[in-house]
Design a protein around this motif. Structure first.
Motif, PDB file in Angstrom:
ATOM      1  N   LEU A 454       0.821  -1.214   0.000  1.00  0.00           N
ATOM      2  CA  LEU A 454       0.000   0.000   0.000  1.00  0.00           C
ATOM      3  C   LEU A 454       0.856   1.265   0.000  1.00  0.00           C
ATOM      4  N   LEU A 455       2.053   1.192   0.574  1.00  0.00           N
ATOM      5  CA  LEU A 455       2.966   2.337   0.491  1.00  0.00           C
ATOM      6  C   LEU A 455       3.378   2.600  -0.956  1.00  0.00           C
ATOM      7  N   LEU A 456       3.650   1.529  -1.689  1.00  0.00           N
ATOM      8  CA  LEU A 456       4.018   1.674  -3.101  1.00  0.00           C
ATOM      9  C   LEU A 456       2.854   2.224  -3.914  1.00  0.00           C
ATOM     10  N   TYR A 457       1.652   1.684  -3.656  1.00  0.00           N
ATOM     11  CA  TYR A 457       0.482   2.186  -4.379  1.00  0.00           C
ATOM     12  C   TYR A 457       0.180   3.635  -4.002  1.00  0.00           C
ATOM     13  N   GLY A 458       0.411   3.982  -2.742  1.00  0.00           N
ATOM     14  CA  GLY A 458       0.219   5.369  -2.323  1.00  0.00           C
ATOM     15  C   GLY A 458       1.149   6.315  -3.074  1.00  0.00           C
ATOM     16  N   ALA A 459       2.392   5.886  -3.274  1.00  0.00           N
ATOM     17  CA  ALA A 459       3.351   6.704  -4.031  1.00  0.00           C
ATOM     18  C   ALA A 459       2.943   6.811  -5.495  1.00  0.00           C
ATOM     19  N   ALA A 460       2.435   5.707  -6.058  1.00  0.00           N
ATOM     20  CA  ALA A 460       1.965   5.730  -7.456  1.00  0.00           C
ATOM     21  C   ALA A 460       0.763   6.665  -7.597  1.00  0.00           C
ATOM     22  N   GLU A 461      -0.115   6.651  -6.597  1.00  0.00           N
ATOM     23  CA  GLU A 461      -1.309   7.496  -6.642  1.00  0.00           C
ATOM     24  C   GLU A 461      -0.947   8.977  -6.593  1.00  0.00           C
ATOM     25  N   LYS A 462       0.063   9.314  -5.826  1.00  0.00           N
ATOM     26  CA  LYS A 462       0.499  10.721  -5.752  1.00  0.00           C
ATOM     27  C   LYS A 462       0.974  11.216  -7.120  1.00  0.00           C
ATOM     28  N   ILE A 463       1.661  10.343  -7.858  1.00  0.00           N
ATOM     29  CA  ILE A 463       2.105  10.724  -9.209  1.00  0.00           C
ATOM     30  C   ILE A 463       0.892  10.919 -10.118  1.00  0.00           C
ATOM     31  N   LEU A 464      -0.023   9.949 -10.096  1.00  0.00           N
ATOM     32  CA  LEU A 464      -1.184   9.937 -10.985  1.00  0.00           C
ATOM     33  C   LEU A 464      -2.123  11.114 -10.732  1.00  0.00           C
ATOM     34  N   VAL A 465      -2.414  11.373  -9.447  1.00  0.00           N
ATOM     35  CA  VAL A 465      -3.443  12.356  -9.091  1.00  0.00           C
ATOM     36  C   VAL A 465      -2.865  13.721  -8.746  1.00  0.00           C
ATOM     37  N   ASN A 466      -1.707  13.730  -8.093  1.00  0.00           N
ATOM     38  CA  ASN A 466      -1.159  14.998  -7.599  1.00  0.00           C
ATOM     39  C   ASN A 466      -0.083  15.589  -8.511  1.00  0.00           C
ATOM     40  N   SER A 467       1.070  14.969  -8.557  1.00  0.00           N
ATOM     41  CA  SER A 467       2.198  15.616  -9.240  1.00  0.00           C
ATOM     42  C   SER A 467       1.976  15.732 -10.743  1.00  0.00           C
ATOM     43  N   ASP A 468       1.385  14.698 -11.373  1.00  0.00           N
ATOM     44  CA  ASP A 468       1.154  14.762 -12.820  1.00  0.00           C
ATOM     45  C   ASP A 468      -0.278  15.157 -13.185  1.00  0.00           C
ATOM     46  N   SER A 469      -1.182  15.158 -12.221  1.00  0.00           N
ATOM     47  CA  SER A 469      -2.583  15.571 -12.449  1.00  0.00           C
ATOM     48  C   SER A 469      -3.175  14.958 -13.717  1.00  0.00           C
ATOM     49  N   VAL A 470      -3.158  13.639 -13.765  1.00  0.00           N
ATOM     50  CA  VAL A 470      -3.674  12.926 -14.935  1.00  0.00           C
ATOM     51  C   VAL A 470      -5.169  12.681 -14.817  1.00  0.00           C
ATOM     52  N   ILE A 471      -5.607  12.364 -13.584  1.00  0.00           N
ATOM     53  CA  ILE A 471      -7.032  12.113 -13.341  1.00  0.00           C
ATOM     54  C   ILE A 471      -7.481  12.848 -12.093  1.00  0.00           C
ATOM     55  N   VAL A 472      -8.796  13.004 -11.981  1.00  0.00           N
ATOM     56  CA  VAL A 472      -9.415  13.526 -10.764  1.00  0.00           C
ATOM     57  C   VAL A 472     -10.489  12.526 -10.340  1.00  0.00           C
ATOM     58  N   PRO A 473     -10.244  11.735  -9.290  1.00  0.00           N
ATOM     59  CA  PRO A 473     -11.323  10.877  -8.776  1.00  0.00           C
ATOM     60  C   PRO A 473     -12.474  11.756  -8.298  1.00  0.00           C
ATOM     61  N   LEU A 474     -13.684  11.500  -8.801  1.00  0.00           N
ATOM     62  CA  LEU A 474     -14.819  12.391  -8.508  1.00  0.00           C
ATOM     63  C   LEU A 474     -15.727  11.854  -7.409  1.00  0.00           C
ATOM     64  N   PHE A 475     -16.235  10.633  -7.600  1.00  0.00           N
ATOM     65  CA  PHE A 475     -17.179  10.103  -6.610  1.00  0.00           C
ATOM     66  C   PHE A 475     -17.284   8.586  -6.706  1.00  0.00           C
ATOM     67  N   PHE A 476     -17.851   8.019  -5.640  1.00  0.00           N
ATOM     68  CA  PHE A 476     -18.212   6.604  -5.603  1.00  0.00           C
ATOM     69  C   PHE A 476     -19.731   6.540  -5.600  1.00  0.00           C
ATOM     70  N   LYS A 477     -20.277   5.579  -6.321  1.00  0.00           N
ATOM     71  CA  LYS A 477     -21.732   5.489  -6.469  1.00  0.00           C
ATOM     72  C   LYS A 477     -22.200   4.056  -6.178  1.00  0.00           C
ATOM     73  N   PRO A 478     -23.201   3.893  -5.330  1.00  0.00           N
ATOM     74  CA  PRO A 478     -23.691   2.545  -5.069  1.00  0.00           C
ATOM     75  C   PRO A 478     -24.517   2.017  -6.237  1.00  0.00           C
ATOM     76  N   THR A 479     -24.728   0.717  -6.256  1.00  0.00           N
ATOM     77  CA  THR A 479     -25.687   0.121  -7.185  1.00  0.00           C
ATOM     78  C   THR A 479     -27.065   0.239  -6.548  1.00  0.00           C
ATOM     79  N   THR A 480     -27.994   0.855  -7.247  1.00  0.00           N
ATOM     80  CA  THR A 480     -29.338   1.075  -6.703  1.00  0.00           C
ATOM     81  C   THR A 480     -30.324   0.164  -7.408  1.00  0.00           C
ATOM     82  N   VAL A 481     -31.125  -0.538  -6.617  1.00  0.00           N
ATOM     83  CA  VAL A 481     -32.066  -1.521  -7.144  1.00  0.00           C
ATOM     84  C   VAL A 481     -33.456  -1.247  -6.587  1.00  0.00           C
TER      85      VAL A 481
END
Length: 507
Positions: A454-481
């Motif tokens: 998880l430390l490695l994935y945390g470092a990868a996430e910082k590159i993806l979302v923060n330093s390189d700003s490639v994506i912006v996670p917006l929201f989580f949505k449940p399945t509604t039935v």
């Protein structure tokens, strides 16, 4: 129109599919239309429990070598295919070789690449399938050798593409092997009939290895029109709606009918992504300005469907989801980044177009982001909600400036999310590559210690979302039935599987 004749049994479950399955060949299947059917016709070596831990299914037990690279599976005795032939370990070998064969053209061949020589076979570098690290030892033992330890490998074996297959029937019938009168399966239900564009009928398998379902028959009505599907549901001709929208929730909450609204957790993340090769979005300051000006809590509230503002790339339920990589709402900094890009207060900013996946709330989402960027940055961004095939084509051609999509888990591990944005991923539509991100993601795959992973994935996430700003996670949505009065109990798993064997009806 679908055949809406009187129910043939008091113990019949009726639901809606908005389209026919494209295929019932589980080595090739890739959409929810297929999985609702295939996951009830078949079983795998393991299945995901309610706690998202793998538990025995067709494998009674398994052993893992000390070096973490060799699995030995022991199959249950007495499991038979629907045509009476017994299950054999070679049925898995046949399935996996077929999945990996480049001639098959499966979108999921890479699932098994960590098996010894599997990737080389898929890429044509070796021709002999017997060199792949999977072999049957007699009829009830399957030995799998990996090229390196893979902590989540066991999860992959609950996924439909790895299910055993009857190569003899495929050779005998060709592409027609999945027709009701020719297919052989071994899950809790059998394929009784399939009239394309009309309905598909399953009946319970009296010889199923596990607990026999309480529902005798399941009928899937093929109905493309959303409004007509809702009318059929209100008339009691459909027992539940698995794709309920926010407007459905608002409507049925107010009408106080005998209809229950259920929200089920779904391991998925909706995200905004930038095309790094776009003339303007290759500028990191523009990406940072756009991402830093979005109030995700306000967005989740505006969507009104039980949405939860994303704090990072991983949804709740996936280890590591608390990494909280998302940039906080800092309008001063966002405006400063826009100025650094050469567009102070939005002056002279080009017209961009946001492409949005056709999902519930897409119009509201587009309007919210358009308003956000106009009010916070002084820029105009239009949006489009194309048909799924048009969006896919645009992504392939690289003509999108920025887009909103979602990623739903195939298996409950962070690798399934971080692999999306590696340079070799077929699902990475951003045109972004990072040697360091790839290194971190690939290294994390093979480490058994969860904290270190998880430390490695945390470092990868910082590159993806923060330093390189490639994506912006917006929201989580449940399945509604929406559940009609006939449903006593029904559940959809966090992987978006609906197992009819767990459904109980009111008498």
């Amino acid at each position: 129109l679908p055949n809406l004749a009187a129910r043939t049994s008091a113990s019949e479950l009726v639901f809606r599919l908005s389209a026919d399955p494209q295929t019932l060949d589980w080595n090739l299947a890739h959409s929810s239309y297929e999985t609702y059917i295939i996951m009830n016709l078949m079983d795998g070596l393991v299945e995901e429990g309610e706690d998202l831990r793998p538990r025995p299914a067709l494998a009674e037990k398994w052993e893992l070598s000390k070096d973490g690279k060799t699995y030995t599976f022991f199959l249950r005795n007495g499991v038979n295919w629907s045509d009476g032939r017994s299950l054999r370990a070679s049925d898995f070998v046949d399935s996996w070789i077929r999945l990996l064969s480049p001639q098959t053209g499966s979108q999921y061949a890479q699932f098994l690449f960590e098996i010894e020589n599997a990737e080389a076979f898929h890429r044509g570098q070796i021709k002999k399938p017997e060199l792949i690290g999977v072999r049957a030892v007699g009829d009830h033992k399957l030995v799998v050798k990996l090229r390196q330890p893979l902590p989540y490998f066991i999860h992959l074996l609950s996924f439909w593409v790895t299910f055993p297959i009857r190569l003899d029937l495929i050779k005998q019938h060709g592409d027609e092997w999945t027709l009701p009168e020719k297919i052989a399966t071994l899950g809790p239900f059998l394929l009784s009939s399939w009239k394309k564009g009309n309905q598909l009928v399953l009946r319970k398998n009296p010889n199923y290895r596990g607990i026999i379902p309480s529902v005798d028959q399941v009928r899937a009505i093929i109905e493309a029109d959303d409004q007509r599907a809702r009318t059929l549901f209100e008339q009691g001709k459909i027992d539940f709606l698995a794709d309920a929208t926010t407007s459905d929730v608002i409507r049925f909450q107010s009408e106080q009918k005998k209809i229950r609204i259920k929200h089920y957790p779904y391991l998925s993340t909706y995200y905004l992504a930038f095309n790094i090769k776009s003339k303007f979005l290759k500028n990191i300051y523009i990406r940072k300005a756009l991402s830093g000006s979005i109030d995700r809590k306000a967005l989740a509230s505006a969507l009104q469907g039980g949405h939860q503002a994303a704090t990072g790339w991983l949804p709740p339920g996936i280890p590591g989801h608390r990494n909280a990589s998302n940039p906080s709402l800092e309008l001063y900094e966002a405006r400063a980044n826009l100025a650094k890009a050469g567009y102070p207060d939005g002056s002279g900013f080009p017209k961009l177009t946001l492409w949005i996946e056709k999902v519930d709330g897409a119009e509201t989402l587009g309007a919210f982001l358009k308003k956000t960027w106009k009010e916070n940055l002084g820029i105009d961004v239009g949006f489009e909600i194309p048909q799924p095939e048009d969006l896919q084509q645009a992504l392939k051609m690289g003509v999108t400036d920025l887009f909103v999509k979602h990623w739903g888990a195939d298996f409950p591990d962070p690798a399934n999310f971080f692999d999306v944005f590696t340079s070799s991923s077929p699902a990475n539509w951003t045109n972004w590559t990072s040697v360091e991100y790839d290194r971190l993601a690939f290294k994390a795959r093979t480490i058994n210690d969860e904290n270190k992973r998880l430390l490695l994935y945390g470092a990868a996430e910082k590159i993806l979302v923060n330093s390189d700003s490639v994506i912006v996670p917006l929201f989580f949505k449940p399945t509604t039935v929406l559940l009609g009065p006939k449903i006593k109990s029904l559940s959809i798993s966090p992987l978006n599987y609906l197992f009819f064997k767990t459904v109980h009806l009111n008498k």
